[in-house]
Design a protein around this motif. Structure first.
Motif, PDB file in Angstrom:
ATOM      1  N   GLU A 112     -29.723  -9.919   1.899  1.00 17.94           N
ATOM      2  CA  GLU A 112     -30.638 -10.514   2.645  1.00 17.94           C
ATOM      3  C   GLU A 112     -30.821 -10.610   4.007  1.00 17.94           C
ATOM      4  O   GLU A 112     -31.897 -10.965   4.695  1.00 17.94           O
ATOM      5  N   GLU A 113     -29.469 -10.348   4.748  1.00 15.70           N
ATOM      6  CA  GLU A 113     -29.509 -10.220   6.188  1.00 15.70           C
ATOM      7  C   GLU A 113     -28.946  -8.841   6.692  1.00 15.70           C
ATOM      8  O   GLU A 113     -27.860  -8.508   5.949  1.00 15.70           O
ATOM      9  N   ALA A 114     -29.545  -8.025   7.312  1.00 14.15           N
ATOM     10  CA  ALA A 114     -28.845  -6.834   7.805  1.00 14.15           C
ATOM     11  C   ALA A 114     -27.536  -6.825   8.294  1.00 14.15           C
ATOM     12  O   ALA A 114     -27.003  -7.847   9.051  1.00 14.15           O
ATOM     13  N   ARG A 115     -26.684  -5.823   7.732  1.00 12.82           N
ATOM     14  CA  ARG A 115     -25.268  -5.782   8.073  1.00 12.82           C
ATOM     15  C   ARG A 115     -25.196  -5.109   9.620  1.00 12.82           C
ATOM     16  O   ARG A 115     -24.158  -5.303  10.080  1.00 12.82           O
ATOM     17  N   ALA A 116     -26.264  -4.601  10.015  1.00 10.68           N
ATOM     18  CA  ALA A 116     -26.093  -4.098  11.463  1.00 10.68           C
ATOM     19  C   ALA A 116     -27.572  -3.939  11.879  1.00 10.68           C
ATOM     20  O   ALA A 116     -28.304  -4.004  10.977  1.00 10.68           O
ATOM     21  N   PRO A 117     -27.787  -4.034  13.351  1.00 10.05           N
ATOM     22  CA  PRO A 117     -29.129  -3.923  13.607  1.00 10.05           C
ATOM     23  C   PRO A 117     -29.781  -2.422  13.435  1.00 10.05           C
ATOM     24  O   PRO A 117     -31.199  -2.389  13.531  1.00 10.05           O
ATOM     25  N   ILE A 118     -29.170  -1.606  12.919  1.00  8.12           N
ATOM     26  CA  ILE A 118     -29.512  -0.185  12.892  1.00  8.12           C
ATOM     27  C   ILE A 118     -29.463   0.204  11.605  1.00  8.12           C
ATOM     28  O   ILE A 118     -28.285  -0.096  10.833  1.00  8.12           O
ATOM     29  N   GLN A 119     -30.350   0.779  10.718  1.00  6.51           N
ATOM     30  CA  GLN A 119     -30.478   1.210   9.457  1.00  6.51           C
ATOM     31  C   GLN A 119     -30.883   2.719   9.329  1.00  6.51           C
ATOM     32  O   GLN A 119     -32.054   2.869  10.064  1.00  6.51           O
ATOM     33  N   ILE A 120     -30.310   3.507   8.958  1.00  5.91           N
ATOM     34  CA  ILE A 120     -30.362   4.983   9.002  1.00  5.91           C
ATOM     35  C   ILE A 120     -30.199   5.509   7.433  1.00  5.91           C
ATOM     36  O   ILE A 120     -28.663   5.287   7.098  1.00  5.91           O
ATOM     37  N   THR A 121     -30.956   6.235   6.708  1.00  8.88           N
ATOM     38  CA  THR A 121     -30.619   6.564   5.258  1.00  8.88           C
ATOM     39  C   THR A 121     -31.674   7.449   4.837  1.00  8.88           C
ATOM     40  O   THR A 121     -32.629   7.339   5.343  1.00  8.88           O
ATOM     41  N   ASN A 122     -31.245   7.943   3.526  1.00  6.55           N
ATOM     42  CA  ASN A 122     -32.140   8.785   2.781  1.00  6.55           C
ATOM     43  C   ASN A 122     -32.341   7.909   1.825  1.00  6.55           C
ATOM     44  O   ASN A 122     -31.642   8.188   0.558  1.00  6.55           O
ATOM     45  N   PRO A 123     -33.519   7.172   1.390  1.00  5.70           N
ATOM     46  CA  PRO A 123     -33.403   6.022   0.358  1.00  5.70           C
ATOM     47  C   PRO A 123     -33.762   6.996  -1.034  1.00  5.70           C
ATOM     48  O   PRO A 123     -34.325   7.915  -1.042  1.00  5.70           O
ATOM     49  N   GLN A 143     -37.779  -6.937   5.828  1.00  8.17           N
ATOM     50  CA  GLN A 143     -37.285  -8.411   5.804  1.00  8.17           C
ATOM     51  C   GLN A 143     -36.078  -8.609   6.089  1.00  8.17           C
ATOM     52  O   GLN A 143     -35.852  -9.750   6.460  1.00  8.17           O
ATOM     53  N   CYS A 144     -35.137  -7.737   6.126  1.00  9.40           N
ATOM     54  CA  CYS A 144     -33.589  -7.875   6.518  1.00  9.40           C
ATOM     55  C   CYS A 144     -33.549  -8.150   7.900  1.00  9.40           C
ATOM     56  O   CYS A 144     -32.466  -8.687   8.473  1.00  9.40           O
ATOM     57  N   GLY A 145     -34.361  -7.835   8.841  1.00 12.21           N
ATOM     58  CA  GLY A 145     -34.319  -8.153  10.102  1.00 12.21           C
ATOM     59  C   GLY A 145     -33.650  -6.905  10.976  1.00 12.21           C
ATOM     60  O   GLY A 145     -33.305  -7.374  12.310  1.00 12.21           O
TER      61      GLY A 145
END
Length: 239
Positions: A112-123, A143-145
């Motif tokens: 529910e809450e981002a584990r880091a401020p940056i998200q980078i992936t190939n979903p 929504q995770c922020g």
């Protein structure tokens, strides 16, 4: 009295013979088609040469959000390893352990809450496309922020209009899209027909407006950051 001679042999002689090449093609058409080998979880390992040019182009913008990156579908760590090359600390989630050390076996949607401020992936594409995923992955990322989100997707991904995609991209247009000017071979069987793009949502760069964003060309060749100079000169101007 003897009956009239049959003309059947004459017609058989006139009938065109089957060409050997035609026979071979006919036999080929009857061969069973290979089964779809797509991973049921839509796992497509991302070649490192698909990630390095992107990170090189975006490095200063990514670093503006810190040095900790959350790889939300880490898989075997193909993207995570490239991020580590650039000096980032990576935390990763996935629903299956595919060998990346330290993976947290937990669905992205359960966080529910981002584990880091940056998200980078190939979903997984079936979790973000319009037909199956209804854009669910992007909605949850917002929504995770996280303050910076980068997703490697089919370049045609934003063209969909079903299942709420009009409102999704109206409310959450990317800051910038990097169109990969080469075809990415995800499975080692030859490049697929589609093009791919990296889409970026960055709170430090406001989008141009609803349904509107910058599109920039991204080239595969770049200079290794270990040499001290990034290949930013290979990135074309925005259009």
């Amino acid at each position: 009295m003897t009956g009239a001679a049959s003309v059947k042999p004459l017609f058989q002689a006139m009938k065109p013979k089957r060409d050997a090449r035609q026979a071979a093609l006919a036999d080929f058409a009857q061969m069973p088609r290979p089964k779809d080998v797509r991973d049921p979880l839509d796992f497509d390992p991302t070649p490192k040469d698909a990630t390095r040019p992107f990170v090189a182009a975006e490095l200063s913008h990514i670093r503006a959000h810190g040095r900790r990156v959350w790889e939300t579908a880490v898989g075997a760590g193909h993207i995570a390893e490239v991020l580590a090359e650039f000096g980032f600390e990576v935390v990763g989630n996935d629903v299956v352990d595919r060998g990346w050390p330290g993976v947290e076996l937990r669905s992205f949607f359960d966080v529910e809450e981002a584990r880091a401020p940056i998200q980078i992936t190939n979903p997984p594409y079936n979790q973000i496309n319009a037909s199956n995923g209804h854009g669910r992955w992007l909605r949850h990322a917002m929504q995770c922020g996280a303050s910076y989100v980068a997703l490697l997707l089919n370049a045609d991904w934003p063209a969909a209009r079903i299942n709420g995609f009009d409102s999704l991209l109206y409310d959450h247009p990317p800051s910038i899209e990097y169109l990969c000017c080469w075809k990415i071979d995800f499975r080692g069987g030859g490049a697929p027909p589609q093009r791919n793009s990296w889409f970026v949502w960055d709170i430090n760069r406001l989008p141009m407006g609803p349904n509107c964003w910058v599109r920039q060309r991204l080239y595969k060749d770049f200079q290794d950051p270990a040499q001290g100079v990034l290949g930013l000169d290979h990135i074309g101007s925005g259009v």
